[in-house]
Design an enzyme around this catalytic site. Sequence first.
Site, short mmCIF file in Angstrom:
data_model
loop_
_atom_site.label_atom_id
_atom_site.label_comp_id
_atom_site.label_asym_id
_atom_site.label_seq_id
_atom_site.Cartn_x
_atom_site.Cartn_y
_atom_site.Cartn_z
CG HIS A 97 24.59 -28.69 82.40
ND1 HIS A 97 24.88 -28.56 83.86
CD2 HIS A 97 23.55 -28.26 81.97
CE1 HIS A 97 23.73 -28.11 84.17
NE2 HIS A 97 22.89 -28.04 82.96
CG ASP A 176 24.10 -19.67 89.36
OD1 ASP A 176 23.08 -19.30 88.72
OD2 ASP A 176 24.08 -20.80 89.85
NE ARG A 183 16.88 -18.28 86.72
CZ ARG A 183 17.80 -19.31 86.49
NH1 ARG A 183 18.74 -19.31 86.96
NH2 ARG A 183 17.27 -20.00 85.54
CB SER A 198 22.05 -20.15 85.80
OG SER A 198 22.26 -21.14 86.91
CE LYS A 202 25.40 -23.06 87.65
NZ LYS A 202 24.37 -23.75 88.16
N1 IUR Z 1 20.90 -25.77 86.23
C1 IUR Z 1 21.59 -24.61 86.42
O1 IUR Z 1 22.77 -24.55 86.79
N2 IUR Z 1 20.91 -23.35 86.34
C2 IUR Z 1 19.67 -23.13 86.04
O2 IUR Z 1 19.19 -22.14 85.74
C3 IUR Z 1 18.85 -24.53 85.53
C4 IUR Z 1 19.42 -25.69 85.98
I1 IUR Z 1 16.90 -24.14 84.80
#
Ligand code: IUR
Length: 463
Positions: A97, A176, A183, A198, A202
């Site tokens: 990521h 999320d 948010r 978040s 995932k």
């Molecule tokens: N990418 C995500 O998947 N969640 C987040 O809160 C952010 C970037 I900032």
Amino acid sequence: MALHRLQTPDQTDMLSIRDLIRKKRDGGALSDEEVRAFIQAVTEETIQECQTGAMLMAIWQKGMVVKETETLTREMMKSGEVMSWPEEWAGLVVDKHSTGGVGDKVSLVLAPALAACGCKVPMISGRGLAHTGGTLDKLESIPGFNIHQSTQQIQKILASVGCCIVGQTERLVPADRVLYARRDATSTVDSLPLITGSIISKKGAESLRALVLDVKFGRAALYKDLSSAKELAQSLVSVGNGLGMRTGAVLSCMDGAIGRCVGNSLEVIESLEALKGKGPEDLMELVTTLGGMLLMMTGLASDLSGGRKQISDAVTSGAALSRFQAMMEAQGVARDTAQSLCSAHSDYHRVLRKAAHQTELTAPADGAVLGVDGLVLAEVLHKLGAGRSKVGEPVNHSVGAELLVSQGQMVKKGVPWLRLHHEDPAPTPQQMHQLQNVLTLGSDKNTQTQQKHTLVKELLLPQ
Ligand code: IUR
């Protein structure tokens, strides 16, 4: 507090949520049961929007201790489907990521390289927003490429190819989706526990053995300074490991752009060139470091340098390119299109649409290239159609720019340094002026004192 009351949407229901909000507002740490109750109420939509907003603001202001963040993340992960893989893949399922950058095409090279090294890579990526690009937008510039794949299809592609790059399915971490929107609406995006929850929820739902995070810092990154990026990296690594994934992170500098191309289809071309062994040094530094760490974390390599070499060999041998071709075909690209893109001397623009105009910008004086402002470059390209301002907006895949010079290079006045790919209407004089300021030139003397430009500044390995 009787948390079972949260199950029914009546007055007592709201009182319980109110208690949770008050506790967090006053700086308390929520228990596992309380975090579970909040996430359950969000997922089942038994909570009022204003209550979600208030809780998010309380978390933003008071933060969370590591254990709370870990519980938040685990509960978010469990709010939807958690993928499962065949037993024989145990220990091989990995992902990466990135916190988002300019010209960041690492995934397009890394996923097939890892597959060629024996990993299974169910890469779930995102779209671009504001100045940062998104891997899914880049891939969608390839005619036929389908980023929508069900869990069953993902498993089938992993069995035959070893990697896929797809969008998030509806069933993955529904909490999320709700929380991210709230948010965004309540200015609480930039909260360490909320970002951690978040991102890691995932990745946790992908049931990974190992995860590597590319946490950016610098002018064009979410976090401008190394120390706050490191704080985020430490939170992500700690919670990822807590959830049972071997998790490591790379802190990498994001002042300029990665590689020489920015813009969706131009970045696909640069990725294909990298897979043909002609990748720019900074891109390959990131690919081999991130991939090497993953191979080390899965045990497929005994150490980082061995892992780096395996990734690099997968690229130079052409094995990674073959996986990329197979992935394109498995995700809907016609065989002759995929073959044409992967051939040695591909005429890329026979397949990938080229913008109507190419305009070169020239150096205003003699000098050494001291830097390129990735943020301003990306912001202008965004306005010219390469990016989106709101979720769901289309992007123009052909808009982008090629950097024609590299850091430290001496240039003469009048020499082209940027080739802009744009459509009509042409960039305004103000945009051209902004673009010209993207380039910082200095004297020869400055250059000699410069160190070799490397993007990777620090590594955090799993505890
Ligand atoms: N990418 C995500 O998947 N969640 C987040 O809160 C952010 C970037 I900032």
